[in-house]
Design a protein around this motif. Structure first.
Motif, PDB file in Angstrom:
ATOM      1  N   LYS A   1     -11.634  21.742 -72.382  1.00  0.00           N
ATOM      2  CA  LYS A   1     -12.189  21.479 -73.711  1.00  0.00           C
ATOM      3  C   LYS A   1     -11.108  22.149 -74.674  1.00  0.00           C
ATOM      4  O   LYS A   1     -10.848  21.125 -75.622  1.00  0.00           O
ATOM      5  N   ALA A   2     -10.553  23.001 -74.511  1.00  0.00           N
ATOM      6  CA  ALA A   2      -9.544  23.536 -75.408  1.00  0.00           C
ATOM      7  C   ALA A   2      -8.133  22.535 -75.333  1.00  0.00           C
ATOM      8  O   ALA A   2      -7.369  22.646 -76.616  1.00  0.00           O
ATOM      9  N   TYR A   3      -7.964  22.029 -74.294  1.00  0.00           N
ATOM     10  CA  TYR A   3      -6.790  21.161 -74.233  1.00  0.00           C
ATOM     11  C   TYR A   3      -7.192  19.667 -74.358  1.00  0.00           C
ATOM     12  O   TYR A   3      -6.421  18.911 -73.835  1.00  0.00           O
ATOM     13  N   GLN A   4      -8.063  19.303 -74.849  1.00  0.00           N
ATOM     14  CA  GLN A   4      -8.618  17.955 -75.288  1.00  0.00           C
ATOM     15  C   GLN A   4      -8.874  17.064 -73.941  1.00  0.00           C
ATOM     16  O   GLN A   4      -8.818  16.055 -73.869  1.00  0.00           O
ATOM     17  N   ASN A   5      -9.221  17.912 -72.843  1.00  0.00           N
ATOM     18  CA  ASN A   5      -9.495  17.109 -71.666  1.00  0.00           C
ATOM     19  C   ASN A   5      -8.263  16.386 -70.892  1.00  0.00           C
ATOM     20  O   ASN A   5      -8.519  15.437 -70.272  1.00  0.00           O
ATOM     21  N   ASP A   6      -7.250  16.845 -71.306  1.00  0.00           N
ATOM     22  CA  ASP A   6      -5.938  16.087 -70.907  1.00  0.00           C
ATOM     23  C   ASP A   6      -5.464  16.140 -69.505  1.00  0.00           C
ATOM     24  O   ASP A   6      -5.166  17.709 -69.244  1.00  0.00           O
ATOM     25  N   PRO A   7      -5.770  15.264 -68.708  1.00  0.00           N
ATOM     26  CA  PRO A   7      -5.361  15.598 -67.217  1.00  0.00           C
ATOM     27  C   PRO A   7      -3.947  15.804 -66.894  1.00  0.00           C
ATOM     28  O   PRO A   7      -3.617  16.462 -66.038  1.00  0.00           O
ATOM     29  N   SER A   8      -3.105  15.503 -67.868  1.00  0.00           N
ATOM     30  CA  SER A   8      -1.693  15.839 -67.740  1.00  0.00           C
ATOM     31  C   SER A   8      -1.446  17.372 -68.126  1.00  0.00           C
ATOM     32  O   SER A   8      -0.070  18.031 -67.861  1.00  0.00           O
ATOM     33  N   ARG A   9      -2.214  18.171 -68.565  1.00  0.00           N
ATOM     34  CA  ARG A   9      -2.325  19.404 -69.227  1.00  0.00           C
ATOM     35  C   ARG A   9      -3.165  20.557 -68.372  1.00  0.00           C
ATOM     36  O   ARG A   9      -2.786  21.752 -68.292  1.00  0.00           O
ATOM     37  N   VAL A  10      -4.219  19.894 -67.882  1.00  0.00           N
ATOM     38  CA  VAL A  10      -5.406  21.007 -67.272  1.00  0.00           C
ATOM     39  C   VAL A  10      -5.192  20.648 -65.917  1.00  0.00           C
ATOM     40  O   VAL A  10      -5.038  19.546 -65.222  1.00  0.00           O
ATOM     41  N   MET A  11      -5.519  21.902 -64.878  1.00  0.00           N
ATOM     42  CA  MET A  11      -5.971  21.631 -63.585  1.00  0.00           C
ATOM     43  C   MET A  11      -7.129  20.745 -63.172  1.00  0.00           C
ATOM     44  O   MET A  11      -7.087  19.893 -62.198  1.00  0.00           O
ATOM     45  N   LEU A  12      -8.250  21.173 -64.121  1.00  0.00           N
ATOM     46  CA  LEU A  12      -9.493  20.294 -63.878  1.00  0.00           C
ATOM     47  C   LEU A  12      -9.938  19.691 -65.132  1.00  0.00           C
ATOM     48  O   LEU A  12     -10.266  20.531 -66.217  1.00  0.00           O
ATOM     49  N   THR A  13     -10.430  18.417 -65.065  1.00  0.00           N
ATOM     50  CA  THR A  13     -10.953  17.865 -66.236  1.00  0.00           C
ATOM     51  C   THR A  13     -12.438  18.148 -66.560  1.00  0.00           C
ATOM     52  O   THR A  13     -13.172  19.004 -65.567  1.00  0.00           O
ATOM     53  N   GLN A  14     -13.111  18.215 -67.422  1.00  0.00           N
ATOM     54  CA  GLN A  14     -14.449  18.325 -67.524  1.00  0.00           C
ATOM     55  C   GLN A  14     -15.417  17.643 -66.673  1.00  0.00           C
ATOM     56  O   GLN A  14     -16.401  18.372 -66.126  1.00  0.00           O
ATOM     57  N   SER A  15     -15.145  16.359 -66.382  1.00  0.00           N
ATOM     58  CA  SER A  15     -15.876  15.667 -65.175  1.00  0.00           C
ATOM     59  C   SER A  15     -15.527  16.216 -63.985  1.00  0.00           C
ATOM     60  O   SER A  15     -16.675  16.500 -63.229  1.00  0.00           O
ATOM     61  N   GLN A  16     -14.627  16.861 -63.654  1.00  0.00           N
ATOM     62  CA  GLN A  16     -14.283  17.413 -62.267  1.00  0.00           C
ATOM     63  C   GLN A  16     -15.269  18.750 -62.307  1.00  0.00           C
ATOM     64  O   GLN A  16     -15.604  19.083 -61.284  1.00  0.00           O
ATOM     65  N   CYS A  17     -15.091  19.344 -63.362  1.00  0.00           N
ATOM     66  CA  CYS A  17     -15.740  20.792 -63.460  1.00  0.00           C
ATOM     67  C   CYS A  17     -17.586  20.432 -63.334  1.00  0.00           C
ATOM     68  O   CYS A  17     -18.055  21.050 -62.408  1.00  0.00           O
ATOM     69  N   ARG A  18     -18.015  19.237 -63.796  1.00  0.00           N
ATOM     70  CA  ARG A  18     -19.228  18.891 -63.597  1.00  0.00           C
ATOM     71  C   ARG A  18     -19.439  18.479 -62.219  1.00  0.00           C
ATOM     72  O   ARG A  18     -20.550  18.955 -61.623  1.00  0.00           O
ATOM     73  N   ALA A  19     -18.754  17.932 -61.529  1.00  0.00           N
ATOM     74  CA  ALA A  19     -18.761  17.527 -60.254  1.00  0.00           C
ATOM     75  C   ALA A  19     -18.865  18.653 -59.367  1.00  0.00           C
ATOM     76  O   ALA A  19     -19.652  18.561 -58.365  1.00  0.00           O
ATOM     77  N   ILE A  20     -17.930  19.590 -59.397  1.00  0.00           N
ATOM     78  CA  ILE A  20     -17.867  20.999 -58.861  1.00  0.00           C
ATOM     79  C   ILE A  20     -19.212  21.703 -58.947  1.00  0.00           C
ATOM     80  O   ILE A  20     -19.896  22.108 -58.078  1.00  0.00           O
ATOM     81  N   TRP A  21     -19.748  21.740 -60.128  1.00  0.00           N
ATOM     82  CA  TRP A  21     -21.075  22.678 -60.337  1.00  0.00           C
ATOM     83  C   TRP A  21     -22.173  21.971 -59.738  1.00  0.00           C
ATOM     84  O   TRP A  21     -22.996  22.427 -59.207  1.00  0.00           O
TER      85      TRP A  21
END
Length: 200
Positions: free
Chosen positions: A148-168
């Motif tokens: 969220k803090a890094y605008q869901n940018d997959p080039s900056r974050v290890m996991l996107t918001q969508s991946q977090c949803r899939a995991i939980w």
């Protein structure tokens, strides 16, 4: 082995890489792709080592230990639950204290043992123990807030918001990349290595 792979292996023997030619040969891996993955997907953030799931899988399969002493790419973010408990950097004002964990905003739906009813993201970060998969929840919230803090940018974050949803929503069972499904224990091993242990 061609010249470029030989150069890559020689680079791997340097103390900064944490990998040796012997490890690569024993693993039966070509040196260049492993080194390319390390150089493009890792960063040291605080006390934790940021590693993409695909790179983590490659290193685990090769039975290599991840070393913090190597050339690092410095534009990935992977803040831990401990980091987010006390910060709001890059988030909307009061986002953690007003956003419910189980909500359309987050997309998290699973509620094991009913322990997440009406809890905010901040309350999940502060929730101790592991009742209702609390350790997984803390990790997922930290990764979600980082995205969220890094605008869901997959080039900056290890996991996107969508991946977090899939995991939980899969309770730790998910596909980190095509053709691979991780179990809860594999997911927790990844989180514990990258974000640090989540037990309070």
């Amino acid at each position: 082995m061609n010249h470029s792979e030989d150069v890559a292996v020689q680079e791997a023997e340097a103390p900064a890489s944490g990998l040796s030619r012997r490890h690569l040969v024993r693993a039966g891996l070509s040196a260049a792709p492993v080194l390319a993955a390390l150089k493009s997907n890792t960063v040291l953030a605080g006390d934790h080592t940021c590693i993409k799931p695909s790179t983590f899988s490659s290193l685990r399969a090769a039975q290599m230990k991840v070393s913090a002493r190597r050339e690092l790419k410095t534009d990935y973010e992977c803040q831990s639950h401990g980091y987010w408990k006390n910060r709001e950097n890059g988030l909307p004002n009061q986002y953690k204290t007003t956003t419910k964990f189980l909500s359309t905003e987050t997309g998290f739906t699973q509620n094991p043992g009913g322990v997440y009813t009406n809890k905010t993201l901040q309350q999940v970060l502060e929730n101790g123990g592991n009742h209702g998969n609390a350790a997984l929840a803390r990790h997922v919230v930290a990764a979600f807030l980082t995205a969220k803090a890094y605008q869901n940018d997959p080039s900056r974050v290890m996991l996107t918001q969508s991946q977090c949803r899939a995991i939980w929503n899969g309770q730790g069972i998910w596909q980190p990349f095509a053709g691979t499904t991780w179990t809860l224990s594999q997911t927790m091993a990844y989180f514990d290595m990258v974000y640090g242990p989540a037990f309070l």
